[in-house]
Design a protein around this motif. Structure first.
Motif, PDB file in Angstrom:
ATOM      1  N   GLU A   1      42.096  48.068  52.891  1.00  0.00           N
ATOM      2  CA  GLU A   1      42.975  47.411  51.918  1.00  0.00           C
ATOM      3  C   GLU A   1      42.754  45.906  51.915  1.00  0.00           C
ATOM      4  OE1 GLU A   1      44.909  48.623  49.566  1.00  0.00           O
ATOM      5  OE2 GLU A   1      43.868  50.448  50.184  1.00  0.00           O
ATOM      6  N   ARG A   2      42.694  45.344  53.127  1.00  0.00           N
ATOM      7  CA  ARG A   2      42.568  43.882  53.245  1.00  0.00           C
ATOM      8  C   ARG A   2      41.212  43.398  52.718  1.00  0.00           C
ATOM      9  NH1 ARG A   2      43.678  39.254  52.066  1.00  0.00           N
ATOM     10  NH2 ARG A   2      43.013  37.597  53.466  1.00  0.00           N
ATOM     11  N   THR A   3      40.136  44.129  53.009  1.00  0.00           N
ATOM     12  CA  THR A   3      38.821  43.663  52.545  1.00  0.00           C
ATOM     13  C   THR A   3      38.741  43.698  51.013  1.00  0.00           C
ATOM     14  OG1 THR A   3      37.948  45.862  53.012  1.00  0.00           O
ATOM     15  CG2 THR A   3      37.426  44.140  54.606  1.00  0.00           C
ATOM     16  N   ARG A   4      39.407  44.701  50.423  1.00  0.00           N
ATOM     17  CA  ARG A   4      39.422  44.757  48.942  1.00  0.00           C
ATOM     18  C   ARG A   4      40.186  43.551  48.379  1.00  0.00           C
ATOM     19  NH1 ARG A   4      38.054  48.215  45.698  1.00  0.00           N
ATOM     20  NH2 ARG A   4      36.685  49.854  46.402  1.00  0.00           N
ATOM     21  N   GLN A   5      41.280  43.210  49.080  1.00  0.00           N
ATOM     22  CA  GLN A   5      42.077  42.044  48.673  1.00  0.00           C
ATOM     23  C   GLN A   5      41.234  40.763  48.792  1.00  0.00           C
ATOM     24  OE1 GLN A   5      45.345  41.941  51.329  1.00  0.00           O
ATOM     25  NE2 GLN A   5      46.748  41.001  49.883  1.00  0.00           N
ATOM     26  N   ILE A   6      40.455  40.675  49.853  1.00  0.00           N
ATOM     27  CA  ILE A   6      39.601  39.485  50.049  1.00  0.00           C
ATOM     28  C   ILE A   6      38.592  39.382  48.910  1.00  0.00           C
ATOM     29  CG2 ILE A   6      37.861  38.402  51.548  1.00  0.00           C
ATOM     30  CD1 ILE A   6      39.347  39.624  53.949  1.00  0.00           C
ATOM     31  N   CYS A   7      38.058  40.535  48.474  1.00  0.00           N
ATOM     32  CA  CYS A   7      37.118  40.517  47.336  1.00  0.00           C
ATOM     33  C   CYS A   7      37.797  39.889  46.108  1.00  0.00           C
ATOM     34  CB  CYS A   7      36.646  41.924  46.999  1.00  0.00           C
ATOM     35  SG  CYS A   7      35.574  42.645  48.225  1.00  0.00           S
ATOM     36  N   GLN A   8      39.053  40.285  45.863  1.00  0.00           N
ATOM     37  CA  GLN A   8      39.779  39.708  44.719  1.00  0.00           C
ATOM     38  C   GLN A   8      39.909  38.195  44.894  1.00  0.00           C
ATOM     39  OE1 GLN A   8      40.358  41.339  42.052  1.00  0.00           O
ATOM     40  NE2 GLN A   8      39.851  43.346  42.912  1.00  0.00           N
ATOM     41  N   GLU A   9      40.159  37.778  46.136  1.00  0.00           N
ATOM     42  CA  GLU A   9      40.307  36.333  46.384  1.00  0.00           C
ATOM     43  C   GLU A   9      38.990  35.583  46.134  1.00  0.00           C
ATOM     44  OE1 GLU A   9      42.221  35.670  50.247  1.00  0.00           O
ATOM     45  OE2 GLU A   9      43.520  37.367  49.831  1.00  0.00           O
ATOM     46  N   THR A  10      37.851  36.247  46.411  1.00  0.00           N
ATOM     47  CA  THR A  10      36.567  35.569  46.135  1.00  0.00           C
ATOM     48  C   THR A  10      36.449  35.272  44.636  1.00  0.00           C
ATOM     49  OG1 THR A  10      35.221  37.561  45.780  1.00  0.00           O
ATOM     50  CG2 THR A  10      35.359  36.751  48.050  1.00  0.00           C
ATOM     51  N   PHE A  11      36.990  36.187  43.796  1.00  0.00           N
ATOM     52  CA  PHE A  11      36.934  35.941  42.348  1.00  0.00           C
ATOM     53  C   PHE A  11      37.815  34.732  41.991  1.00  0.00           C
ATOM     54  CE2 PHE A  11      36.484  40.806  42.325  1.00  0.00           C
ATOM     55  CZ  PHE A  11      35.134  40.707  42.577  1.00  0.00           C
TER      56      PHE A  11
ATOM     57  N   VAL B   1      44.007  32.353  39.902  1.00  0.00           N
ATOM     58  CA  VAL B   1      44.396  33.746  40.151  1.00  0.00           C
ATOM     59  C   VAL B   1      44.134  34.648  38.949  1.00  0.00           C
ATOM     60  CG1 VAL B   1      46.103  33.237  41.949  1.00  0.00           C
ATOM     61  CG2 VAL B   1      46.802  33.228  39.547  1.00  0.00           C
ATOM     62  N   ASN B   2      43.794  34.060  37.809  1.00  0.00           N
ATOM     63  CA  ASN B   2      43.508  34.886  36.632  1.00  0.00           C
ATOM     64  C   ASN B   2      42.040  35.327  36.564  1.00  0.00           C
ATOM     65  OD1 ASN B   2      46.147  34.684  35.621  1.00  0.00           O
ATOM     66  ND2 ASN B   2      45.700  32.588  34.965  1.00  0.00           N
ATOM     67  N   ARG B   3      41.206  34.761  37.449  1.00  0.00           N
ATOM     68  CA  ARG B   3      39.784  35.155  37.431  1.00  0.00           C
ATOM     69  C   ARG B   3      39.629  36.533  38.056  1.00  0.00           C
ATOM     70  NH1 ARG B   3      35.587  33.771  39.410  1.00  0.00           N
ATOM     71  NH2 ARG B   3      34.099  33.288  37.812  1.00  0.00           N
ATOM     72  N   SER B   4      38.718  37.318  37.528  1.00  0.00           N
ATOM     73  CA  SER B   4      38.429  38.615  38.152  1.00  0.00           C
ATOM     74  C   SER B   4      36.910  38.819  38.169  1.00  0.00           C
ATOM     75  CB  SER B   4      39.117  39.746  37.389  1.00  0.00           C
ATOM     76  OG  SER B   4      38.653  39.739  36.068  1.00  0.00           O
ATOM     77  N   GLY B   5      36.467  39.883  38.805  1.00  0.00           N
ATOM     78  CA  GLY B   5      35.029  40.124  38.907  1.00  0.00           C
ATOM     79  C   GLY B   5      34.759  41.565  39.282  1.00  0.00           C
ATOM     80  N   GLN B   6      33.533  41.821  39.658  1.00  0.00           N
ATOM     81  CA  GLN B   6      33.120  43.205  39.941  1.00  0.00           C
ATOM     82  C   GLN B   6      32.852  43.385  41.434  1.00  0.00           C
ATOM     83  OE1 GLN B   6      29.343  44.172  38.197  1.00  0.00           O
ATOM     84  NE2 GLN B   6      29.448  46.316  38.860  1.00  0.00           N
ATOM     85  N   ILE B   7      33.448  44.437  42.012  1.00  0.00           N
ATOM     86  CA  ILE B   7      33.183  44.741  43.428  1.00  0.00           C
ATOM     87  C   ILE B   7      32.053  45.763  43.494  1.00  0.00           C
ATOM     88  CG2 ILE B   7      34.137  45.708  45.554  1.00  0.00           C
ATOM     89  CD1 ILE B   7      36.898  44.762  44.689  1.00  0.00           C
ATOM     90  N   ILE B   8      31.045  45.460  44.307  1.00  0.00           N
ATOM     91  CA  ILE B   8      29.929  46.403  44.486  1.00  0.00           C
ATOM     92  C   ILE B   8      29.981  46.897  45.924  1.00  0.00           C
ATOM     93  CG2 ILE B   8      27.411  46.676  44.444  1.00  0.00           C
ATOM     94  CD1 ILE B   8      27.426  44.321  42.381  1.00  0.00           C
TER      95      ILE B   8
ATOM     96  N   CYS C   1      31.364  40.726  44.052  1.00  0.00           N
ATOM     97  CA  CYS C   1      31.608  40.720  45.492  1.00  0.00           C
ATOM     98  C   CYS C   1      31.003  41.986  46.097  1.00  0.00           C
ATOM     99  CB  CYS C   1      33.107  40.647  45.769  1.00  0.00           C
ATOM    100  SG  CYS C   1      33.426  40.334  47.496  1.00  0.00           S
ATOM    101  N   TYR C   2      30.073  41.810  47.020  1.00  0.00           N
ATOM    102  CA  TYR C   2      29.486  42.946  47.732  1.00  0.00           C
ATOM    103  C   TYR C   2      30.396  43.255  48.916  1.00  0.00           C
ATOM    104  CZ  TYR C   2      25.467  41.932  44.865  1.00  0.00           C
ATOM    105  OH  TYR C   2      24.650  41.724  43.787  1.00  0.00           O
ATOM    106  N   LEU C   3      30.750  44.527  49.051  1.00  0.00           N
ATOM    107  CA  LEU C   3      31.710  44.918  50.083  1.00  0.00           C
ATOM    108  C   LEU C   3      31.111  46.019  50.955  1.00  0.00           C
ATOM    109  CD1 LEU C   3      34.545  45.065  51.373  1.00  0.00           C
ATOM    110  CD2 LEU C   3      35.251  46.529  49.483  1.00  0.00           C
TER     111      LEU C   3
ATOM    112  N   LEU D   1      27.385  34.190  40.812  1.00  0.00           N
ATOM    113  CA  LEU D   1      27.777  33.807  42.180  1.00  0.00           C
ATOM    114  C   LEU D   1      28.462  35.023  42.813  1.00  0.00           C
ATOM    115  CD1 LEU D   1      28.406  31.687  44.445  1.00  0.00           C
ATOM    116  CD2 LEU D   1      30.547  31.226  43.219  1.00  0.00           C
ATOM    117  N   ALA D   2      28.039  35.349  44.027  1.00  0.00           N
ATOM    118  CA  ALA D   2      28.614  36.534  44.690  1.00  0.00           C
ATOM    119  C   ALA D   2      29.146  36.192  46.068  1.00  0.00           C
ATOM    120  CB  ALA D   2      27.546  37.627  44.814  1.00  0.00           C
ATOM    121  N   GLY D   3      30.238  36.862  46.461  1.00  0.00           N
ATOM    122  CA  GLY D   3      30.727  36.815  47.832  1.00  0.00           C
ATOM    123  C   GLY D   3      30.252  38.071  48.546  1.00  0.00           C
TER     124      GLY D   3
END
Ligand code: FAD
Length: 353
Positions: free
Chosen positions: A69-79, A196-203, A86-88, A59-61
């Motif tokens: 800074e904020r968009t990177r933070q949003i990626c973390q929130e998608t996880f 909040v413990n979930r993480s993922g990969q930002i592309i 998360c595609y950024l 599943l990807a956001g």
């Protein structure tokens, strides 16, 4: 006399189409306005998680815009809300929503990574973007879905939405195109609990579009002033009135009970059309979709166009003088009687508590 079972609806069996084998993944477009994420995006991630699990795919956001800074933070929130990836895409031309750069950026991403499902919120922005992305990709789009599932035989998205003016629900499957696109209105899907413990990969995806080639220009950004406006979509308690209240003056009963309970006031369409309350308070297919903990429906028949906007409520109490009113088919508690007397008595009873 013989009793025969009603005929089953016709449904063609469709196998998995090998042409689409390389399309993989469920995507959710994460709508954000200057860093403020629209809650429908989190609701869609919750739903997307279920679809991705059924298909055994990631599943990807998809996050676009600035500031960095904020968009990177949003990626973390998608996880936190269930995404694996998360595609950024960041670019100055993506700072404020404009159809041309957003469509170009999202279609580029889709063409590069080829997801099988792409979902957007049916907000003003999401509706505008979904239509142009689907047209550019020449794929199918099912708008304003109320239910999403995966057809096990074809692995197709089975997207359910009202049709024929809301009198029927139809399930649509996009069999001949990819990605399969759907929009869902805010509050139709449940809000998932973030982890909040979930993480993922930002592309990260590079995106460039010369400002001079974009016809739409943003001259000024004026934030929507929501103060004093009803916020039905996120209210915990809603007291809603319908035509059964007979006259505009009687609607005061709804206001009184709502005030006592700290609730928002909602209404059915005829009440809005009669001018008893403002259009922002209409619940239903052509109004708001709501999901409160408690929905009290007073003198509302429960027509399907009203039902689709409020059936996600945790507890529904209906007050109606007709014991056969359709609302009693799906209300959790029902009171049969004259609304004018019952609501008055309820308000007095709550007042002395
Ligand atoms: P009614 O259907 O007239 O029902 C009134 C109810 O009050 C009845 O059940 C009656 O038994 C009860 N009653 C009467 N007297 C009393 C009393 N003294 N005490 C207690 N109960 C009493 N509707 C919406 O609400 N929202 C929408 O977004 C919406 N969108 C629509 C979109 C389309 C395309 C169309 C075609 C219709 C839409 N409608 C919508 C209209 C919908 O079909 C119904 O007509 C509407 O919901 C009925 O509103 P109501 O229940 O208030 O009125």
């Amino acid at each position: 006399m013989t009793s025969e079972a009603p005929p089953k609806p016709m449904r063609r069996k469709v196998a998995v189409d090998p042409r689409f084998a390389h399309y993989r993944g469920v995507w959710v477009f994460i709508e954000n306005e200057r860093g403020q994420v629209h809650p429908v995006s989190w609701e869609l991630l919750g739903e997307g998680r279920k679809l991705a699990n059924t298909l055994s795919v990631p599943l990807a956001g998809v996050v676009m815009g600035t500031p960095v800074e904020r968009t990177r933070q949003i990626c973390q929130e998608t996880f936190h809300y269930g995404a694996d990836l998360c595609y950024l895409a960041q670019s100055d031309v993506l700072t404020d929503y404009r159809n041309e750069p957003y469509t170009q950026c999202l279609t580029d991403l889709v063409n590069t990574y080829q997801p099988e499902i792409l979902m957007l919120g049916a907000s003003t922005l999401g509706r505008d973007l979904a239509g142009s992305v689907a047209t550019t990709l020449a794929t199918g789009l099912t708008a304003d879905c109320t239910e999403l599932a995966i057809d096990p035989e074809s692995r197709c998205l089975a997207a359910t939405r009202p049709t024929f003016g809301g009198s029927l629900l139809c399930t649509i499957m996009t069999q001949r195109h990819r990605p399969q696109m759907a929009t869902v209105r805010p509050r139709v899907m449940a809000m998932p609990d973030p982890d909040v413990n979930r993480s993922g990969q930002i592309i990260e995806q590079a995106f460039a579009m010369p400002e001079a080639t974009i016809i739409t220009k943003v001259l000024e950004f004026i934030p929507d002033d929501m103060s004093g406006k009803p916020n039905l979509a996120f209210a915990d308690i809603i007291v809603a009135g319908g035509r059964g209240l007979k006259r505009a003056e009687n609607f005061q009963l709804v206001w009184d009970l709502a005030q006592l309970l700290g609730a928002e006031v909602g209404a059915s369409r005829p009440v809005v059309q009669a001018g008893w309350v403002e259009p922002d308070r209409q619940v239903g297919q052509s109004g708001k979709t709501v999901r409160p903990k408690l929905y009290i429906a007073i003198g509302i028949s429960g027509a399907v166009q009203h039902r689709v906007g409020m059936e996600g409520s945790d507890v529904i109490i209906a007050i109606n003088n007709d014991p056969n009113a359709p609302i009693f088919d799906f209300a959790h508690y029902g009171i049969v009687g004259n609304a004018m007397q019952i609501v008055h008595a309820l308000t007095e009873a709550f007042r002395v508590q």
